[in-house]
Design a protein around this motif. Sequence first.
Motif, PDB file in Angstrom:
ATOM      1  N   THR A 307       3.353   8.517  -2.531  1.00 17.13           N
ATOM      2  CA  THR A 307       2.446   8.688  -3.677  1.00 17.13           C
ATOM      3  C   THR A 307       1.284   9.624  -3.369  1.00 17.13           C
ATOM      4  O   THR A 307       0.445   9.868  -4.235  1.00 17.13           O
ATOM      5  CB  THR A 307       1.880   7.314  -4.112  1.00 17.13           C
ATOM      6  OG1 THR A 307       1.249   6.686  -2.989  1.00 17.13           O
ATOM      7  CG2 THR A 307       2.996   6.425  -4.629  1.00 17.13           C
ATOM      8  N   ARG A 308       1.242  10.125  -2.141  1.00 18.19           N
ATOM      9  CA  ARG A 308       0.180  11.069  -1.748  1.00 18.19           C
ATOM     10  C   ARG A 308       0.848  12.284  -1.128  1.00 18.19           C
ATOM     11  O   ARG A 308       0.856  12.461   0.093  1.00 18.19           O
ATOM     12  CB  ARG A 308      -0.793  10.395  -0.773  1.00 18.19           C
ATOM     13  CG  ARG A 308      -1.665   9.358  -1.470  1.00 18.19           C
ATOM     14  CD  ARG A 308      -2.283   8.381  -0.488  1.00 18.19           C
ATOM     15  NE  ARG A 308      -3.139   7.427  -1.173  1.00 18.19           N
ATOM     16  CZ  ARG A 308      -2.707   6.351  -1.800  1.00 18.19           C
ATOM     17  NH1 ARG A 308      -1.396   6.104  -1.848  1.00 18.19           N
ATOM     18  NH2 ARG A 308      -3.547   5.524  -2.395  1.00 18.19           N
ATOM     19  N   THR A 309       1.388  13.102  -1.985  1.00 14.39           N
ATOM     20  CA  THR A 309       2.183  14.238  -1.511  1.00 14.39           C
ATOM     21  C   THR A 309       1.346  15.256  -0.759  1.00 14.39           C
ATOM     22  O   THR A 309       1.882  16.086  -0.025  1.00 14.39           O
ATOM     23  CB  THR A 309       2.879  14.918  -2.697  1.00 14.39           C
ATOM     24  OG1 THR A 309       1.890  15.284  -3.677  1.00 14.39           O
ATOM     25  CG2 THR A 309       3.898  13.979  -3.339  1.00 14.39           C
ATOM     26  N   GLY A 310       0.033  15.206  -0.906  1.00 15.06           N
ATOM     27  CA  GLY A 310      -0.825  16.131  -0.171  1.00 15.06           C
ATOM     28  C   GLY A 310      -1.079  15.703   1.262  1.00 15.06           C
ATOM     29  O   GLY A 310      -1.612  16.475   2.061  1.00 15.06           O
ATOM     30  N   TRP A 311      -0.718  14.472   1.581  1.00 17.34           N
ATOM     31  CA  TRP A 311      -0.925  13.972   2.940  1.00 17.34           C
ATOM     32  C   TRP A 311       0.231  14.419   3.828  1.00 17.34           C
ATOM     33  O   TRP A 311       1.393  14.396   3.427  1.00 17.34           O
ATOM     34  CB  TRP A 311      -0.962  12.444   2.941  1.00 17.34           C
ATOM     35  CG  TRP A 311      -2.294  11.854   2.588  1.00 17.34           C
ATOM     36  CD1 TRP A 311      -3.053  12.159   1.495  1.00 17.34           C
ATOM     37  CD2 TRP A 311      -2.996  10.853   3.313  1.00 17.34           C
ATOM     38  NE1 TRP A 311      -4.185  11.399   1.487  1.00 17.34           N
ATOM     39  CE2 TRP A 311      -4.186  10.587   2.595  1.00 17.34           C
ATOM     40  CE3 TRP A 311      -2.748  10.149   4.476  1.00 17.34           C
ATOM     41  CZ2 TRP A 311      -5.129   9.653   3.026  1.00 17.34           C
ATOM     42  CZ3 TRP A 311      -3.678   9.213   4.911  1.00 17.34           C
ATOM     43  CH2 TRP A 311      -4.863   8.971   4.186  1.00 17.34           C
ATOM     44  N   THR A 312      -0.090  14.761   5.063  1.00 16.03           N
ATOM     45  CA  THR A 312       0.958  14.960   6.065  1.00 16.03           C
ATOM     46  C   THR A 312       1.244  13.619   6.733  1.00 16.03           C
ATOM     47  O   THR A 312       0.415  12.700   6.704  1.00 16.03           O
ATOM     48  CB  THR A 312       0.525  15.962   7.138  1.00 16.03           C
ATOM     49  OG1 THR A 312      -0.616  15.431   7.832  1.00 16.03           O
ATOM     50  CG2 THR A 312       0.182  17.306   6.522  1.00 16.03           C
ATOM     51  N   VAL A 313       2.407  13.513   7.340  1.00 17.60           N
ATOM     52  CA  VAL A 313       2.740  12.288   8.079  1.00 17.60           C
ATOM     53  C   VAL A 313       1.777  12.123   9.251  1.00 17.60           C
ATOM     54  O   VAL A 313       1.380  10.998   9.596  1.00 17.60           O
ATOM     55  CB  VAL A 313       4.201  12.338   8.571  1.00 17.60           C
ATOM     56  CG1 VAL A 313       4.559  11.043   9.295  1.00 17.60           C
ATOM     57  CG2 VAL A 313       5.153  12.558   7.403  1.00 17.60           C
ATOM     58  N   ARG A 314       1.349  13.246   9.839  1.00 18.52           N
ATOM     59  CA  ARG A 314       0.396  13.182  10.952  1.00 18.52           C
ATOM     60  C   ARG A 314      -0.920  12.550  10.525  1.00 18.52           C
ATOM     61  O   ARG A 314      -1.515  11.763  11.268  1.00 18.52           O
ATOM     62  CB  ARG A 314       0.181  14.600  11.480  1.00 18.52           C
ATOM     63  CG  ARG A 314      -1.013  14.825  12.409  1.00 18.52           C
ATOM     64  CD  ARG A 314      -1.133  13.835  13.547  1.00 18.52           C
ATOM     65  NE  ARG A 314       0.124  13.631  14.256  1.00 18.52           N
ATOM     66  CZ  ARG A 314       0.321  12.638  15.101  1.00 18.52           C
ATOM     67  NH1 ARG A 314      -0.621  11.738  15.313  1.00 18.52           N
ATOM     68  NH2 ARG A 314       1.476  12.496  15.712  1.00 18.52           N
ATOM     69  N   ARG A 315      -1.346  12.835   9.309  1.00 14.21           N
ATOM     70  CA  ARG A 315      -2.610  12.250   8.836  1.00 14.21           C
ATOM     71  C   ARG A 315      -2.520  10.733   8.764  1.00 14.21           C
ATOM     72  O   ARG A 315      -3.459  10.030   9.148  1.00 14.21           O
ATOM     73  CB  ARG A 315      -2.955  12.840   7.469  1.00 14.21           C
ATOM     74  CG  ARG A 315      -4.300  12.368   6.922  1.00 14.21           C
ATOM     75  CD  ARG A 315      -4.624  13.054   5.609  1.00 14.21           C
ATOM     76  NE  ARG A 315      -5.851  12.535   5.018  1.00 14.21           N
ATOM     77  CZ  ARG A 315      -6.334  12.898   3.833  1.00 14.21           C
ATOM     78  NH1 ARG A 315      -5.675  13.824   3.116  1.00 14.21           N
ATOM     79  NH2 ARG A 315      -7.455  12.370   3.366  1.00 14.21           N
ATOM     80  N   LEU A 316      -1.398  10.227   8.284  1.00 14.25           N
ATOM     81  CA  LEU A 316      -1.247   8.772   8.242  1.00 14.25           C
ATOM     82  C   LEU A 316      -1.137   8.199   9.645  1.00 14.25           C
ATOM     83  O   LEU A 316      -1.699   7.133   9.932  1.00 14.25           O
ATOM     84  CB  LEU A 316      -0.012   8.385   7.421  1.00 14.25           C
ATOM     85  CG  LEU A 316       0.244   6.875   7.313  1.00 14.25           C
ATOM     86  CD1 LEU A 316      -0.943   6.161   6.676  1.00 14.25           C
ATOM     87  CD2 LEU A 316       1.514   6.594   6.525  1.00 14.25           C
ATOM     88  N   ALA A 317      -0.433   8.886  10.538  1.00 12.51           N
ATOM     89  CA  ALA A 317      -0.323   8.406  11.920  1.00 12.51           C
ATOM     90  C   ALA A 317      -1.707   8.284  12.549  1.00 12.51           C
ATOM     91  O   ALA A 317      -2.012   7.298  13.236  1.00 12.51           O
ATOM     92  CB  ALA A 317       0.564   9.344  12.730  1.00 12.51           C
ATOM     93  N   ASP A 318      -2.562   9.272  12.304  1.00  8.33           N
ATOM     94  CA  ASP A 318      -3.922   9.218  12.843  1.00  8.33           C
ATOM     95  C   ASP A 318      -4.720   8.091  12.194  1.00  8.33           C
ATOM     96  O   ASP A 318      -5.541   7.434  12.854  1.00  8.33           O
ATOM     97  CB  ASP A 318      -4.627  10.553  12.610  1.00  8.33           C
ATOM     98  CG  ASP A 318      -4.018  11.681  13.438  1.00  8.33           C
ATOM     99  OD1 ASP A 318      -3.320  11.375  14.429  1.00  8.33           O
ATOM    100  OD2 ASP A 318      -4.225  12.859  13.082  1.00  8.33           O
ATOM    101  N   ARG A 319      -4.488   7.861  10.922  1.00  6.81           N
ATOM    102  CA  ARG A 319      -5.191   6.781  10.216  1.00  6.81           C
ATOM    103  C   ARG A 319      -4.817   5.413  10.798  1.00  6.81           C
ATOM    104  O   ARG A 319      -5.650   4.507  10.878  1.00  6.81           O
ATOM    105  CB  ARG A 319      -4.846   6.846   8.729  1.00  6.81           C
ATOM    106  CG  ARG A 319      -5.503   5.786   7.850  1.00  6.81           C
ATOM    107  CD  ARG A 319      -5.028   5.955   6.415  1.00  6.81           C
ATOM    108  NE  ARG A 319      -5.490   4.888   5.548  1.00  6.81           N
ATOM    109  CZ  ARG A 319      -6.647   4.892   4.880  1.00  6.81           C
ATOM    110  NH1 ARG A 319      -7.457   5.924   4.991  1.00  6.81           N
ATOM    111  NH2 ARG A 319      -6.981   3.883   4.102  1.00  6.81           N
ATOM    112  N   LEU A 320      -3.563   5.277  11.210  1.00  8.31           N
ATOM    113  CA  LEU A 320      -3.088   4.004  11.760  1.00  8.31           C
ATOM    114  C   LEU A 320      -3.416   3.840  13.246  1.00  8.31           C
ATOM    115  O   LEU A 320      -3.152   2.784  13.822  1.00  8.31           O
ATOM    116  CB  LEU A 320      -1.577   3.881  11.565  1.00  8.31           C
ATOM    117  CG  LEU A 320      -1.085   3.812  10.121  1.00  8.31           C
ATOM    118  CD1 LEU A 320       0.441   3.829  10.087  1.00  8.31           C
ATOM    119  CD2 LEU A 320      -1.623   2.572   9.425  1.00  8.31           C
ATOM    120  N   ALA A 321      -3.958   4.892  13.873  1.00  4.41           N
ATOM    121  CA  ALA A 321      -4.188   4.840  15.318  1.00  4.41           C
ATOM    122  C   ALA A 321      -5.266   3.834  15.692  1.00  4.41           C
ATOM    123  O   ALA A 321      -5.194   3.197  16.750  1.00  4.41           O
ATOM    124  CB  ALA A 321      -4.562   6.230  15.830  1.00  4.41           C
TER     125      ALA A 321
END
Length: 758
Positions: A307-321
Amino acid sequence: MRAERAELSGERAAFGALLRELRLAASQTIEGLAEASGVSVRGIGDLERGRRAAPQRRTVAALADGLGLDETLRERLLAAARAGRAPGYSPVGVTAFPRGIDDFVGREPQLTRLAALAERRDAVQPVVVAVSGPPGAGKTTLALHAARGLADRFPDGQLVLDLCGTDDEPPGPAELVLRLLKALQVADRDLAQAGPEGHPALYRRVLAERRCLLVLDDARDEAQVRPLLPAAGAGMVVVTSRRMLTGLESVHRLPLGELSPAEAAEFLTALVGAERAAADPDSVAEVAERCGHLPLALRVAGNWLATRTGWTVRRLADRLAAEDRRLDALAAGDVRVAAAFDLSYRQLTPAAARLFRRLALVPGPDTGAAGAARLTGQPLFDAEDTLEELVETGLLGAYGERYRMHDLLRLYARTRLEAEESARDAEEARTALYGWLLETTVVAGRWFEPDHGAPTAGWAGTVDLSSADRARAWLQAEGANWLAALRAAAAAGEHAMVVEVAEALHWFSDQWIFWGHWPEVFGTAARCARALDDPVGEATHLNYHAWALLTCEGRPHESLERSAEALAAARRAGDTRQEAWSHIYRALALRRLGDHVPAAEHMDRAASLFEAAGDLHGSLQARHGRGLVLMDSGRPEEALVVYGRTLEFLERVHDRLERHIADFGRGGLHSGMGSCYALMERWTDAVEHQSAAVAIWRTSGNTAMESRQLIRLGRALLSAGRSAEAREAFARCVSLGPDADPQRVAEARNALARRDAD
């Protein structure tokens, strides 16, 4: 409405009348048709009497096959069935499956087993399967996905019933039985005639006569489920629950855990899109890992990205770090991973909730019952009962005698600890655990130390350390935990404790060479001894550090530096033994570097010092070392003489040596003799001694040394022309597990690959 009901009743009767007409024309009894079609006797009888809705197409097809109808009569029966269904009417037992299972991934072993159980038509009673697992493991998804695939095997219908087991007040058995009877299209007059007291018997009778698949989702406990399990018939019941439902009898158990890393990545890819995932597969794997490969967490993360097509997978990975924010980040809309955990946590007893919170203080991946008891102050048996309550509720996994919490559940437990207990109480619990870990580590390690051995008579421990094997098993199982406690002690300035623990582990380290942390343990102890202004302790642990750098990590130059520091400290302290050990470690490092002349000089000096000090263990090592240096210098005949004399020396004094030290020396000597014979190309003798060494390492439980020895044995066997036996040796090396020498395991794999290619 009354007219519609009458019309529907007439249409049902028309189908039933036609079915009866065709059955009689085929000269079949109801029982005969049931056997030929797979539809139950009760089901056929209800259809003929118009007491059941017109069946599904596959049921009609089964009846037509059982009657042997031609195409004309088959189509006539199908048309009657279609006419018997009112607009919008759902056939008996069919419910709409919830959305969200089209992207199902993995679980192949579980699906295969469910399919095999569904084929058991000769069962005396219905097959009951209990699917259990932690919150978010995908139990419901698995059950519904399997039900969809198995639907055609249950012609009398499939029912899915939510038992609402995590509600504060879930429905009781009486209410659930009534819901199921109505879903099974039991007539109101039959329900009224039986009355509430007769509903259970009516329910059992209805299911006994039908081949149905029943999914009972989210069961609270055994008491809620037990009255819903039919006692007879050819149906199947799949129960899902966060609890293990241990009290249920005659059930097949299907525990669920997290997905494999590959399955988790595949699941995320299905949610975010193949192109997006392929652009950064490393980040996909990282997100999957930080979700603990838990299906619910993966779905939340995938939906977030979808639902957030502007996000990269890396951005979420960093958010979960960030661990302290990970659970907050794992939320998408009204779906929160933490909320799923809340439902189970609220159902715990106070004692179980307290232990659950405090298990977040365990530094390693798992713990035993004795460690858990230290966290709460409970007696050992009470702690075991509390742990089992957590296992039963799906909040803790049991692996043999070890208990492990899923990574996300550990983070959740930490949030509950911070919210519900004071920082002082948490620190007191941590201190109690760490103190016990270090105390027990000293006692267990001393099993392998000369002049120590078994625990003293006055030691009142809560773990069984009655043998060296049990002590080794405890040290290895609790390794991550006592190492964290040791680090904490060093950081707190408890230098004497650190030195005592490391000293107790000196000889044990030979039993677990490739653990990966010995340089840290002994390096830390050397610094602590220096802080205590203890030159003997400093020399001792610098020597141990030199050994660890050389033997465990293959770093001879750094090992030489440490042994030089140890030699200087030993001379300052006037300690002959530690001076001798410094010479041994210098000799071994120089040998590794191919500098054999000074290596021999240091080894001779060590032998003289050990003899002067009357140190039998050191003397054995120095004598053995002389043989190693001679062998590496290309003088195998002379080395054999030294090895033989050293073996004679060992046999003379073995009763004055610790058993594992004697075994270590004996194994090393046979290995050296085998290597000398290999250099001389006397392959039969080489195989004999290498085999003897393998047997010693295996019997003593030293996996690291066994792995090294198996490589030498495999090489000798190949040179002797015994390739089949060589392959067995290499295969054994590969199978030894994580305690083996990783370089030797890789070498064994390469050797097997070459054998297979040839």
